[in-house]
Every structure is written in C-alpha cells, then in structure tokens.
Design an enzyme around this catalytic site. Structure first.
Site, PDB file in Angstrom:
ATOM      1  N   GLN A  35     -42.593   9.180 -37.258  1.00 15.02           N
ATOM      2  CA  GLN A  35     -41.937   9.977 -36.217  1.00 15.02           C
ATOM      3  C   GLN A  35     -42.865  10.320 -35.055  1.00 15.02           C
ATOM      4  O   GLN A  35     -42.394  10.771 -34.008  1.00 15.02           O
ATOM      5  CB  GLN A  35     -41.370  11.276 -36.815  1.00 15.02           C
ATOM      6  CG  GLN A  35     -40.135  11.076 -37.674  1.00 15.02           C
ATOM      7  CD  GLN A  35     -38.908  10.648 -36.867  1.00 15.02           C
ATOM      8  OE1 GLN A  35     -38.762  10.955 -35.696  1.00 15.02           O
ATOM      9  NE2 GLN A  35     -38.005   9.928 -37.511  1.00 15.02           N
ATOM     10  N   ASN A  60     -38.994  14.028 -40.197  1.00 13.58           N
ATOM     11  CA  ASN A  60     -37.923  13.355 -39.477  1.00 13.58           C
ATOM     12  C   ASN A  60     -36.659  14.182 -39.331  1.00 13.58           C
ATOM     13  O   ASN A  60     -35.831  13.909 -38.492  1.00 13.58           O
ATOM     14  CB  ASN A  60     -37.603  12.018 -40.157  1.00 13.58           C
ATOM     15  CG  ASN A  60     -37.411  12.147 -41.643  1.00 13.58           C
ATOM     16  OD1 ASN A  60     -38.296  12.621 -42.352  1.00 13.58           O
ATOM     17  ND2 ASN A  60     -36.259  11.746 -42.138  1.00 13.58           N
ATOM     18  N   ALA A  67     -41.697   0.331 -35.674  1.00 22.09           N
ATOM     19  CA  ALA A  67     -41.437   0.012 -34.266  1.00 22.09           C
ATOM     20  C   ALA A  67     -40.134   0.610 -33.739  1.00 22.09           C
ATOM     21  O   ALA A  67     -40.070   1.059 -32.601  1.00 22.09           O
ATOM     22  CB  ALA A  67     -41.408  -1.507 -34.084  1.00 22.09           C
ATOM     23  N   CYS A  80     -30.639   8.457 -43.718  1.00 14.68           N
ATOM     24  CA  CYS A  80     -30.617   7.874 -45.058  1.00 14.68           C
ATOM     25  C   CYS A  80     -29.869   8.749 -46.054  1.00 14.68           C
ATOM     26  O   CYS A  80     -29.296   8.271 -47.007  1.00 14.68           O
ATOM     27  CB  CYS A  80     -32.032   7.667 -45.568  1.00 14.68           C
ATOM     28  SG  CYS A  80     -33.171   7.272 -44.271  1.00 14.68           S
TER      29      CYS A  80
HETATM   30  C1  LIG Z   1     -37.476   6.106 -40.233  1.00 15.00           C
HETATM   31  C2  LIG Z   1     -38.542   6.637 -41.097  1.00 15.00           C
HETATM   32  C3  LIG Z   1     -39.109   5.851 -42.121  1.00 15.00           C
HETATM   33  C4  LIG Z   1     -38.593   4.477 -42.451  1.00 15.00           C
HETATM   34  O1  LIG Z   1     -38.920   3.539 -41.455  1.00 15.00           O
HETATM   35  P1  LIG Z   1     -38.115   2.148 -41.414  1.00 15.00           P
HETATM   36  O2  LIG Z   1     -38.849   1.337 -40.387  1.00 15.00           O
HETATM   37  O3  LIG Z   1     -36.721   2.476 -40.999  1.00 15.00           O
HETATM   38  O4  LIG Z   1     -38.191   1.560 -42.772  1.00 15.00           O
HETATM   39  C5  LIG Z   1     -40.125   6.388 -42.864  1.00 15.00           C
HETATM   40  N1  LIG Z   1     -40.594   7.632 -42.621  1.00 15.00           N
HETATM   41  C6  LIG Z   1     -40.093   8.394 -41.646  1.00 15.00           C
HETATM   42  C7  LIG Z   1     -40.655   9.748 -41.413  1.00 15.00           C
HETATM   43  C8  LIG Z   1     -39.056   7.941 -40.852  1.00 15.00           C
HETATM   44  O5  LIG Z   1     -38.547   8.713 -39.902  1.00 15.00           O
END
Ligand SMILES: *Cc1c(COP(=O)(O)O)cnc(C)c1O
Length: 402
Positions: free
Chosen positions: A179, A151, A200, A325
């Site tokens: 991703q 990500n 989603a 995050c």
């Molecule tokens: C955004 C993301 C998550 C978390 O997904 P949420 O739906 O926001 O909990 C987990 N793994 C990756 C690689 C992400 O980019």
C-alpha cells in the site's frame, strides 16, 4: 462525470505510459530474456532496466529485486521462503492481527508445517506497539512480518522502529509495503528492513506483477522450482510485459510522489470533513496523522457497509467495505475487530481510497449523495434486500440529471 473511482486500495488505473510501454512486448518484442540472440537480449535489457527503476524507487540495489506475480506471491516468498530457509534455527514466526490475508494465510500454512505463530495485536487506531514485538521475540524466532500501511484503515506502522528491534535481535524482518510503495516515500535503508513486498497494480501499474526486495545476505528458499530465472529464486520465463509495466510505473511514481500525495491528501481531508459534519453516527477509523494520504475509512452506525456500497454503485461511485478480498465473505473485517470495534459497527464500514485523477467536483458529489443514502438505509427495516435501487428511489436524481 462518468464513474467516480474511489477504490485505489483495491487497484489503480494503469498509467497511459504503462499501457503504451507494455504493447510491443505483447506483440513483436516477444523474445525470451534467457535467449542469446538479439531479440532475447532486447527483452533481457528491458527486464533489467525495470529492475533498476524499481530498485531506485525504494533505495535498493537492482540485485536485491526479485520479480514475482504480485504482492501475494511476494508475501508468500518472504514468509514461507525465509521460514523454510532458517528452519534449522527455529520454528517461530511473529506477525500482527491486521495483516493482509497473503501474510496471514502464509502463516497458517507454516503452522501446518509445524511452525508456531505469534499474533501481535494493535491499539484502537490500528497501530502496532514495537514493544509488543520485542516481547514476542525468542531464540527460535526466524522472521517478523509487520505491514507498512494497512490496506483497510490506512494506518502506517512504526516499521523503522520495529526493524531496529529485529536487527538488534538478529531476526529477519519483512514488511508488506504494497500500500505504500509508489504512493508515499519508501526507502529500504531508512526503514532498515530485510524483505519488502511490492505490487504494481497498487501504484498505476499492471496486475499480476510485483517484486520482493531481499536485502543482500538474507537467505530465502525458493518456492517455485524450475529454471534459474531471478537468481534461482523464482523459476519460470519472466513476465516481460508486466515487468516493463512495473518499471514504468515505478519511474513515474519516483518523479511525482510528493506532488501526488499532497494533492490527494487535501481532497481526502475535504471528504472526511464533509462526511463527518453531515452524517451523524459516522466515525473516521484508523489513525489521525499516521495514515495513508489517500485513505478515508468510516464506520456508519445502523447500516450495512455492503448496502451503502451498492447504493453508491448505483450512483456511479466505486467504494468498498473492508478489503476487496474479504468483502464477499460478509464477515466483519479482521482488522476492525482487532482494533476493538464491535461486530455491528464493523459491519457498517465503508472505505474510500483516492487517486491521482480524482477531482474536487467528484468529492463534492459524494458528500452530497451519501447522507441521504445513509438516512434511507437507516429508515429501512433490517432484513430488506437492498439491491441497487438507489436511483429508482430518487436518492441520486442528480446523477440522472447529469
Ligand atoms: C493488494 C494487497 C496485497 C496483494 O497484492 P496482489 O498484487 O493483489 O497479489 C497484499 N498486501 C496488501 C497490503 C495489499 O493491499
């Protein structure tokens, strides 16, 4: 032009047809899918249609899709659910140093429960060597988890190769594909994975809803206890509006995946070229070809990524440093450190992630305003609180003109 949104790895704007499809389920179509009367059956039908649409997008059977509250819960269910289910077989888990916190923290929790965790490293472009995974596999390994695409830097992993190694060793394999699903082609059979996480809101759907693909025959222990929803794997009344939105986003993605990716990659290439040629001391991070079509991630020497993002924000541009995050923590990204970046260069990271609505005009604007921002920040002495004075400083007088 308004806001220029270049942070699609953090979240994406819901499609209009997603918002429209959700609306009835937030008002008059409020039936509980478990109810036997007509209104309940209508909600059930909507949930099952969405399950089909999600399954189709990734080449799975509808019965292999479990709806969750998002990518984070899917990762938790995959890692912790599998580890608990197979704890009689062993207590060893393999993952990588560049995973999302949802995977890394699930592993940390498993460690507290007595599991042993092996963290595999990456090369300077962020790629995991499948041989490094092979070397870590033991008799007591219960699950291997390697993300499909990162990500932060966008590197796409050789997941099919790693899955094959795990299959040969009869070890369960999970990939966090948050991703990639809905953004590039993802097929669970081609990849040969056992478990795959979906969210989603990373592909133009709503937040707070996701799914976990669980290959038929895999055994996963439930984490949420209560009713028998989702084949007993995820108790609680279904998030019908969210599930409907996810289904619509999945269907839309299936129809225009390649077209979207091609257009976005062309814009991304122009952005990379524009920045590298106009800013000295700028480095494109990640892999040149094995990367997400929408990801442009840079490290700029002699600046704080945080300050760059604040100045960009003052010019109406949304970008981020590291992941959404971790950007509050002001710690250099664990991904960049694992790739061998020094702490200082890692602090100067800025990520641009493009989406289906971005235009050439927006990218040209960014290429125009970024060099003077970097120049100005480099000229400032360290320790200055930058705030968001970019516009007052005249850095983006163009923005004021518009
Ligand atoms: C955004 C993301 C998550 C978390 O997904 P949420 O739906 O926001 O909990 C987990 N793994 C990756 C690689 C992400 O980019």
């Amino acid at each position: 032009m308004g806001t220029i949104y270049l942070d699609h790895a953090a979240t994406t704007p819901p499609l209009k047809k997603v918002s429209e499809a959700i609306k009835p389920y937030l008002s008059y179509e409020y039936g509980n899918p478990s109810s036997i009367y007509q209104m309940g059956r209508k909600a059930r039908a909507a949930v099952e249609q969405a399950r089909k649409d999600v399954a189709k997008l990734i080449g799975a059977n509808p019965g292999e899709i479990v709806f969750t509250s998002g990518g984070t819960e899917s990762d938790n269910l995959a890692l912790i659910g599998t580890a608990l289910s197979l704890r009689e077989k062993g207590r060893h888990v393999i993952t990588t140093a560049i995973e999302h916190h949802a995977v890394l923290e699930s592993c940390r929790f498993l460690k507290r429960l007595g599991f042993e965790i092996s963290l595999v490293g990456v090369d300077s472009s962020g790629i995991v060597d499948p041989d490094d995974i092979r070397k870590e596999i033991r008799k007591d390994t219960v699950i291997v988890s390697v993300m499909h695409a990162n990500n932060e830097v966008g590197t796409i992993q050789p997941v099919a190769e790693i899955a094959k190694i795990c299959r040969e060793s009869e070890v369960c394999f999970h990939t966090d594909a948050v991703q990639t699903v809905g953004n590039i082609n993802v097929d669970v059979r081609e990849l040969g994975v056992d478990l795959l996480s979906i969210s989603a809101h990373k592909f133009y759907g709503p937040k707070g809803i996701g799914a976990l693909f669980i290959r038929e025959g895999c055994s996963v222990e439930r984490l949420i206890h209560g009713g028998e929803q989702e084949r007993g794997l995820r108790a609680g009344t279904e998030n019908v509006p969210g599930i409907v939105g996810l289904g619509v986003a999945a269907e839309a993605a299936a129809g225009e995946l390649e077209e979207r990716a091609e257009k976005i990659a062309a814009l991304r290439d122009a952005l990379v070229e524009g920045i590298l040629s106009s800013i000295t001391g700028s480095h494109l991070t990640g892999h040149e070809t094995m990367r997400l079509p929408n990801n442009a991630h840079f490290c700029f020497e002699g600046v704080e990524g945080e300050a760059v993002c604040l100045h960009l924000d003052a010019c109406g541009v949304c970008a981020s440093t590291g992941s959404a995050c971790s950007s509050e923590a002001l710690e250099p990204s664990h991904v960049l450190l694992a790739m061998g970046f020094g702490r200082e260069l890692a602090q100067g990271s800025v990520r641009f992630t493009l989406g289906r609505r971005n235009t050439e005009e927006e990218i040209n604007y960014l290429i125009e305003i970024l060099p003077p921002i970097i120049e100005r920040l480099r000229a400032m002495s360290p320790g200055i609180s930058y705030g968001s004075r970019a516009c007052a400083n005249g850095v983006c007088s163009k923005e004021i003109d518009r």
